[in-house]
Design a protein around this motif. Structure first.
Motif, PDB file in Angstrom:
ATOM      1  N   ARG A 147       5.556  -6.431  -1.625  1.00  0.00           N
ATOM      2  CA  ARG A 147       4.465  -6.289  -2.313  1.00  0.00           C
ATOM      3  C   ARG A 147       4.472  -5.120  -3.336  1.00  0.00           C
ATOM      4  O   ARG A 147       3.417  -4.285  -3.535  1.00  0.00           O
ATOM      5  CB  ARG A 147       3.194  -6.175  -1.416  1.00  0.00           C
ATOM      6  N   GLU A 148       5.533  -5.304  -4.192  1.00  0.00           N
ATOM      7  CA  GLU A 148       5.839  -4.042  -5.166  1.00  0.00           C
ATOM      8  C   GLU A 148       5.002  -4.224  -6.463  1.00  0.00           C
ATOM      9  O   GLU A 148       5.027  -5.123  -6.996  1.00  0.00           O
ATOM     10  CB  GLU A 148       7.428  -3.991  -5.588  1.00  0.00           C
ATOM     11  N   LYS A 149       4.350  -2.936  -6.955  1.00  0.00           N
ATOM     12  CA  LYS A 149       4.064  -2.947  -8.119  1.00  0.00           C
ATOM     13  C   LYS A 149       4.614  -1.527  -8.627  1.00  0.00           C
ATOM     14  O   LYS A 149       4.607  -0.543  -8.006  1.00  0.00           O
ATOM     15  CB  LYS A 149       2.384  -2.981  -8.221  1.00  0.00           C
ATOM     16  N   GLN A 150       5.078  -1.585  -9.963  1.00  0.00           N
ATOM     17  CA  GLN A 150       5.721  -0.560 -10.728  1.00  0.00           C
ATOM     18  C   GLN A 150       5.076  -0.217 -11.712  1.00  0.00           C
ATOM     19  O   GLN A 150       4.415  -0.941 -12.565  1.00  0.00           O
ATOM     20  CB  GLN A 150       7.157  -0.743 -10.910  1.00  0.00           C
ATOM     21  N   PHE A 151       5.025   1.112 -12.009  1.00  0.00           N
ATOM     22  CA  PHE A 151       4.013   1.446 -13.276  1.00  0.00           C
ATOM     23  C   PHE A 151       5.174   2.789 -13.794  1.00  0.00           C
ATOM     24  O   PHE A 151       5.833   3.678 -13.315  1.00  0.00           O
ATOM     25  CB  PHE A 151       2.890   2.499 -12.845  1.00  0.00           C
ATOM     26  N   HIS A 152       5.050   2.972 -15.224  1.00  0.00           N
ATOM     27  CA  HIS A 152       5.296   4.145 -15.872  1.00  0.00           C
ATOM     28  C   HIS A 152       3.854   5.101 -16.023  1.00  0.00           C
ATOM     29  O   HIS A 152       2.929   4.459 -15.807  1.00  0.00           O
ATOM     30  CB  HIS A 152       5.709   3.856 -17.518  1.00  0.00           C
ATOM     31  N   LEU A 153       4.148   6.320 -16.128  1.00  0.00           N
ATOM     32  CA  LEU A 153       3.072   7.196 -16.378  1.00  0.00           C
ATOM     33  C   LEU A 153       2.694   7.659 -17.680  1.00  0.00           C
ATOM     34  O   LEU A 153       3.370   7.646 -18.362  1.00  0.00           O
ATOM     35  CB  LEU A 153       3.268   8.520 -15.273  1.00  0.00           C
TER      36      LEU A 153
END
Length: 285
Positions: free
Chosen positions: A126-132
């Motif tokens: 259930r991956e969700k990835q972000f930059h900051l």
């Protein structure tokens, strides 16, 4: 809907949200690393280091069954490609539950990838990835997990970036029965962490160091088979976080972050799920 300038101002102000001090000597144990993990001073600060021989890690002395967990981190400076700083909650065993923050390093000048995941009864994916919206290596920032019987919310400096709801009514397992410890580790994962493993760890840059401070857990401590908040999956407590949900302002902030900073969403990866997206993807999660 709030304008971009208003949202940016809100994000900037939220950076200064304070968390109460904690003592790492009382709350955590360095579990591996042969001296590479260090509790500093009177226990107000902690560092983990990685070199070619080993990484390092720590875990909480307490187990928790629901809570609102805050930790301030400052990530590895400079060329952090190949490194992973993991900060997460987890139970034990093959059917474990887990709530993950993982910070995937990158070459100097490129953004970190903040990787989030939720496991229930041993099943993740259930991956969700972000930059900051800031450089996480220049200063400390607060990374928070709200975990109550209704939802899990990942937040950065008080800004929610992801909500994972309890959808057991639709047959989807939710972490609610297994107490979890808090873990963190700094380790080498250059076979996959940076650009799919194409960029390897530059060992001339060692030691890599991540720093921690201002841990706070407003949480139900699990000990001797019972919870400090009461029994069952809906413990009795006056803590507001046990029933906390996102209000309209928080929802707008989360939507803004996801629109501008989310770089991967498993619920949009139709190639990965050719037989159909997971059931929870039909509902915001």
């Amino acid at each position: 809907m709030a304008s971009s300038s208003l949202v940016l101002a809100t994000l900037f102000l939220a950076t200064f949200i304070a968390t109460s001090n904690a003592n790492f000597n009382n709350d955590f144990t360095i579990t591996w690393g042969d001296g590479r993990g260090k509790i500093l001073g009177d226990g107000d600060d902690l560092t983990l280091s990685l070199d070619k021989a080993s990484g390092s890690g720590f875990q909480s002395k307490n187990e928790y069954l629901f809570g609102k967990i805050n930790m301030q981190l400052k990530l590895v400076l400079g060329n952090s490609a190949g490194t992973v700083t993991a900060y997460y909650l987890s139970s034990m065993g093959t059917t474990h539950d887990e709530i993950d923050f993982e910070f995937l390093g990158n070459v100097s000048g490129q953004p970190y990838t903040l990787h989030t995941n939720v496991f229930a009864q041993g099943k993740g994916n259930r991956e969700k990835q972000f930059h900051l919206w800031f450089d996480p290596t220049k200063d400390f920032h607060t990374y928070s997990i709200l975990w109550n019987p209704q939802r899990i919310v990942f937040s950065v400096d008080g800004i929610p970036i992801r909500e994972h709801k309890n959808m057991e009514s639709q047959g989807i397992p939710f972490p609610k029965n297994q107490p979890m410890r808090i873990y963190s580790s700094l380790w080498n994962a250059d076979d996959w962490a940076t650009q799919g493993g194409r960029v390897k760890t530059d060992w001339t840059q060692t030691p890599f160091t991540a720093s921690y401070r201002k841990f706070n857990a407003d949480a139900c401590v699990w000990a001797s088979g019972s919870s400090s908040c009461g029994s069952g999956s809906s413990p009795s407590s006056t803590s507001d976080w046990l029933t906390e949900e996102l209000d309209s302002t928080s929802m707008e902030r989360m939507k803004w972050v996801q629109k501008n900073y989310m770089v991967y969403n498993y619920c949009a990866d139709v190639q990965r799920f050719p037989e159909g997206l997971p059931t929870e993807c039909s509902v915001s999660s």
